[in-house]
Scaffold this active site. Sequence first.
Site, PDB file in Angstrom:
ATOM      1  N   HIS A 189      11.696   1.337 -20.605  1.00 31.55           N
ATOM      2  CA  HIS A 189      12.949   1.630 -21.295  1.00 31.55           C
ATOM      3  C   HIS A 189      12.733   2.001 -22.757  1.00 31.55           C
ATOM      4  CE1 HIS A 189      15.562  -0.648 -18.163  1.00 31.55           C
ATOM      5  NE2 HIS A 189      15.436   0.621 -17.877  1.00 31.55           N
ATOM      6  N   GLU A 431       3.816  12.271   1.901  1.00 28.27           N
ATOM      7  CA  GLU A 431       3.007  11.426   1.018  1.00 28.27           C
ATOM      8  C   GLU A 431       1.813  10.818   1.740  1.00 28.27           C
ATOM      9  OE1 GLU A 431       5.534   8.248  -0.398  1.00 28.27           O
ATOM     10  OE2 GLU A 431       6.712   8.290   1.443  1.00 28.27           O
ATOM     11  N   ASP A 455       1.616   8.727  -3.970  1.00 22.94           N
ATOM     12  CA  ASP A 455       0.928   8.161  -2.809  1.00 22.94           C
ATOM     13  C   ASP A 455       0.004   9.172  -2.146  1.00 22.94           C
ATOM     14  OD1 ASP A 455       1.740   5.546  -2.898  1.00 22.94           O
ATOM     15  OD2 ASP A 455       3.456   5.805  -1.571  1.00 22.94           O
ATOM     16  N   CYS A 502       8.771  15.257  -5.764  1.00 22.32           N
ATOM     17  CA  CYS A 502       9.428  14.211  -6.540  1.00 22.32           C
ATOM     18  C   CYS A 502       8.446  13.209  -7.133  1.00 22.32           C
ATOM     19  CB  CYS A 502      10.468  13.484  -5.686  1.00 22.32           C
ATOM     20  SG  CYS A 502       9.799  12.727  -4.190  1.00 22.32           S
TER      21      CYS A 502
END
Length: 577
Positions: A189, A431, A455, A502
């Site tokens: 964050h 993946e 992955d 992604c």
Amino acid sequence: MNTGIGASSGIGIGKALLVYEPEIVINNDKIYGQEAQAELLKIQDAISKSINQLKEIKKKSELNNNQEAADIIETHISLLNDPVLFESIESNVIEKNMNGPLAVNEAINQQVLIFDAIDDPYIKERAKDIQDIGNRIIHNLLNINPQEIFQLEEAVILVGKDITPAQMALIDKTYVQGIVAEIGGETCHTAILARNMEIPAVLGVKGICDLIQKDVLIAIDGTKGTVEYDLSEETLMEYKEKIQQDEQAKKELSIYKNCVTRTKDGRHVELGGNIGLPQDVNSVFEYGAEGIGLFRTEFLFMDTPHLPSEEVQFDAYRSVVEKMGSKPVIIRTLDIGGDKNIPYLDLPKEENPFLGYRAIRICFDRIDIFKSQLRAILRASAYGNARIMYPMIASVEEVIQANAILSEVKSDLLENDIPFNSKIEVGVMIEIPSAAITADLIIKEVDFFSIGTNDLTQYTLAADRMNDKVRYIYNSFHPSLLRLIKNVIDTSHSHGKFTGMCGEFAGNPLAAIMLLGMGLDEFSMSPSSIPKIRQIINSVSYSDAQKICDEVMELSSPNEIEAHLKERLSEILNSII
């Protein structure tokens, strides 16, 4: 010079302002009888005080137009309002005779352990959120006042072990020229807020708090991840020149926040954002995303002591789909197991969880969970452009099995006159190498592919990306990975379908032109990365990108490939990435 992770680009110069967390000393004193009830009242008061403090911080963030910070603070408020947290604290007081601070600390640590064990950096960040609210409760219990770092009158660089979201939400951008912290990375964050506030940040600089004294003049480079102090006049002038260059680059980049992603010769590609919570949609809009390429649904299952109901899931999915309007929202079905353990599911301990019982494999075993989620997604599809994506697919048989279950759910909704998009698009994450190799079989059963490079890289190279001993092997520029990626894209196109990406690789500026040249249709990434990737794609023709891709495919090592791409990108943008 010290180095860390360049988490927010730009140059910052200022005096060091050392930020510290007040020391917490918790004793092991036991409490009994009526003392326990009195202690619980103190804890409730401390939680209420913490909530009120955060509400004030949120209000100030909104007044400063810092919606990203306000959203994160709202998440902290939600965690404080979670009855499960208080139940855990209460149990420690009543059943284990713990005093208030000790009971809070124990309850917080139990939750932190769950999230901290997770490999996904996005989800791992929740551990830090929980630790932050725990510290705040304990500070209020012990009447410890936080450090005041907000009444500033000169340019400073904040230096600390960690800079919390609450601290980030209150800083004055006029004076805070940079952030340096010993912990944190690109997805934390602190990094997200620093990028949103356009404040340079270098995180993960080990031992920096012991090296830098208060008021020492320091300079940081948030792009390269460097921190320098004891600056000579010559070095100081070099940094000041870089600041001027950066300001010009920012102006050039700002125009790419809200424009169409199109190459110089007219090829359109879609840039999407990755999210994990409904409130993350705000940053998707902030950076001009053209859709959501990955909605991780794990948080809905991890932020609760029991399975989320169909209604809870439906409300979350619908809120995102409605806000996005006609823009696509790819919702990934539950991806737990491996490093993402959920206590109430009582998943078995495994020697190698990444190759074991996880994601779609759990869904096939717990069809009740799978059907409930599919129903919620289908119902939400009536409110916008939702898409379904199955994770961890290894074979075409698994896709056929998942689609059969989806058909059952659709039939049930039809029988009960519950509206949904009957033509909802369904895809899979590629993946696992077996899926990439048999893409020609799988594509016949789906509408799209989305490549999960995180992955796919570690499975292809047999290298755990979190293992320091073998991290040097983990590299998505490896020729084997590039061949798998290109095969997946080519296969989808040969069947008139599309491929997105992604994984973190999609937001890597160095990879952008090569992936474009491969024919990648959709890039989904952390929203703050979108303007830079859009600038790169809009600055090159598709035909030139294809030529660069062909050049890369002739090279034999990741180092050669990265060096070549850096050179070609520098030629195109006239700046070295």
